[in-house]
Design an enzyme around this catalytic site. Structure first.
Site, short mmCIF file in Angstrom:
data_model
loop_
_atom_site.label_atom_id
_atom_site.label_comp_id
_atom_site.label_asym_id
_atom_site.label_seq_id
_atom_site.Cartn_x
_atom_site.Cartn_y
_atom_site.Cartn_z
CB CYS A 1 8.58 0.00 7.09
SG CYS A 1 7.38 0.30 5.83
CG HIS B 1 2.91 -4.06 3.89
ND1 HIS B 1 4.28 -3.99 3.94
CD2 HIS B 1 2.60 -5.38 3.96
CE1 HIS B 1 4.78 -5.21 4.02
NE2 HIS B 1 3.78 -6.07 4.05
NE ARG C 1 4.39 -8.18 -0.32
CZ ARG C 1 5.52 -7.61 0.08
NH1 ARG C 1 5.87 -7.65 1.34
NH2 ARG C 1 6.32 -7.02 -0.79
C1 LIG Z 1 4.94 -0.78 5.76
N1 LIG Z 1 5.81 -1.76 6.01
C2 LIG Z 1 6.14 -2.33 7.23
C3 LIG Z 1 6.36 -1.99 4.93
N2 LIG Z 1 5.88 -1.52 3.95
N3 LIG Z 1 7.45 -2.72 5.02
C4 LIG Z 1 8.48 -2.55 4.19
C5 LIG Z 1 8.79 -3.86 3.60
C6 LIG Z 1 9.75 -3.75 2.50
C7 LIG Z 1 10.15 -5.06 1.95
N4 LIG Z 1 11.09 -4.86 0.91
C8 LIG Z 1 8.97 -5.85 1.42
O1 LIG Z 1 8.59 -5.65 0.27
O2 LIG Z 1 8.43 -6.68 2.13
#
Ligand SMILES: CN(C)C(=N)NCCC[C@H](N)C(=O)O
Length: 265
Positions: free
Chosen positions: A256, A162, A133
């Site tokens: 998250c 992440h 990301r």
């Molecule tokens: C660790 N953190 C903050 C995360 N992993 N966030 C969750 C994000 C989930 C979302 N569906 C996505 O794929 O962006």
């Protein structure tokens, strides 16, 4: 020391698109269960004496509950998020607005980064994930804006997209992590920086056990991460298990849902 967290109630939570391997829109998700579980997480923080502020959820942004992705706040300065996927794009400005309306100095980012999802702050350094990301150039942008050294770590397993799915700070100086989520070079960096780290097993990582929040004494962690809970207890931490199984269907856990506001203005 009590912490200050920003959270977003999952009033519009759904799994309607798939931008990570945990998301299966055809399987759906139960919003009422998600809200109940999220309220349990908020109550856990408040019982520990931490302050929770809320940002209003926005209809049509089902992942906005994952507040950690909304920004990185250090020394009262806000480095905004710029999402990799268009589905989450409007969340960046929405979180930035929350802070600027309250008088926080803020930087609108030029480079793709997903806030505390990929930036984890310790006393002396900020650890920063890349590979899925956050663009590595954003690591330099954050370092320049925040004036803290940023250390790049490369993620290699798409389930751990992440940094905060693979590592969490136990306190300002030590971390817990799942080595296999990182490139060989980044594993070496982690071993060198954190020789006393708590290492998680694949079973713990696969239930997002590393997506945990520690205040240095108490660790709020997914209930299913049983090995890791045991390890943490052995290392002297209090463990507070929470059930966020419904939010895991979107690829998220306790961390998250939690954006830490470091340094008030
Ligand atoms: C660790 N953190 C903050 C995360 N992993 N966030 C969750 C994000 C989930 C979302 N569906 C996505 O794929 O962006």
């Amino acid at each position: 020391m009590p912490k200050h967290f920003l959270m977003c109630r999952p009033d519009y939570f759904t799994v309607e698109y798939a931008i990570n391997p945990w998301m299966h829109p055809e399987a759906g998700a139960d919003r009422d269960v998600a809200v109940r579980q999220w309220e349990g997480l908020k109550a856990a923080y408040e019982e520990l004496g931490h302050k929770v502020s809320l940002i209003d959820p926005i209809e049509g942004l089902p992942d906005m509950v994952f507040a950690a992705n909304g920004a990185l706040v250090v020394d009262g300065r806000v480095y905004g998020a710029r999402f990799a996927h268009p589905e989450r794009g409007p969340e960046g400005p929405a979180y930035l607005r929350w802070f600027t309306e309250r008088g926080y100095p803020a930087h609108e980012p030029l480079h793709v980064n997903e806030g505390e999802g990929d930036f984890l702050t310790l006393d002396e350094v900020i650890l920063a994930g890349t590979g899925f990301r956050t663009d590595v150039v954003a690591h330099q942008e954050a370092q320049e804006y925040l004036g803290r050294p940023v250390i790049t770590l490369k993620l290699v397993d798409p389930r751990f997209y992440h940094l905060d799915t693979a590592l969490f700070p136990l306190d300002g100086r030590n971390v817990a992590y799942y080595p296999e989520a990182f490139s060989e070079g980044s594993r070496k960096v982690l071993r060198r920086l954190f020789p006393d780290a708590v290492l998680a097993t694949a079973e713990d990582a696969e239930v997002l056990g590393l997506n945990a929040v520690s205040d240095g004494r108490n660790v709020v962690i997914n209930a299913e991460a049983s090995n890791l809970q045991l390890e943490l207890k052995r290392s002297g931490y209090e463990v507070i298990p929470v059930d966020l199984s419904e939010l895991r269907k979107a690829g998220g856990g306790p961390k998250c849902c939690t954006l830490e506001i470091r340094g008030e203005i």
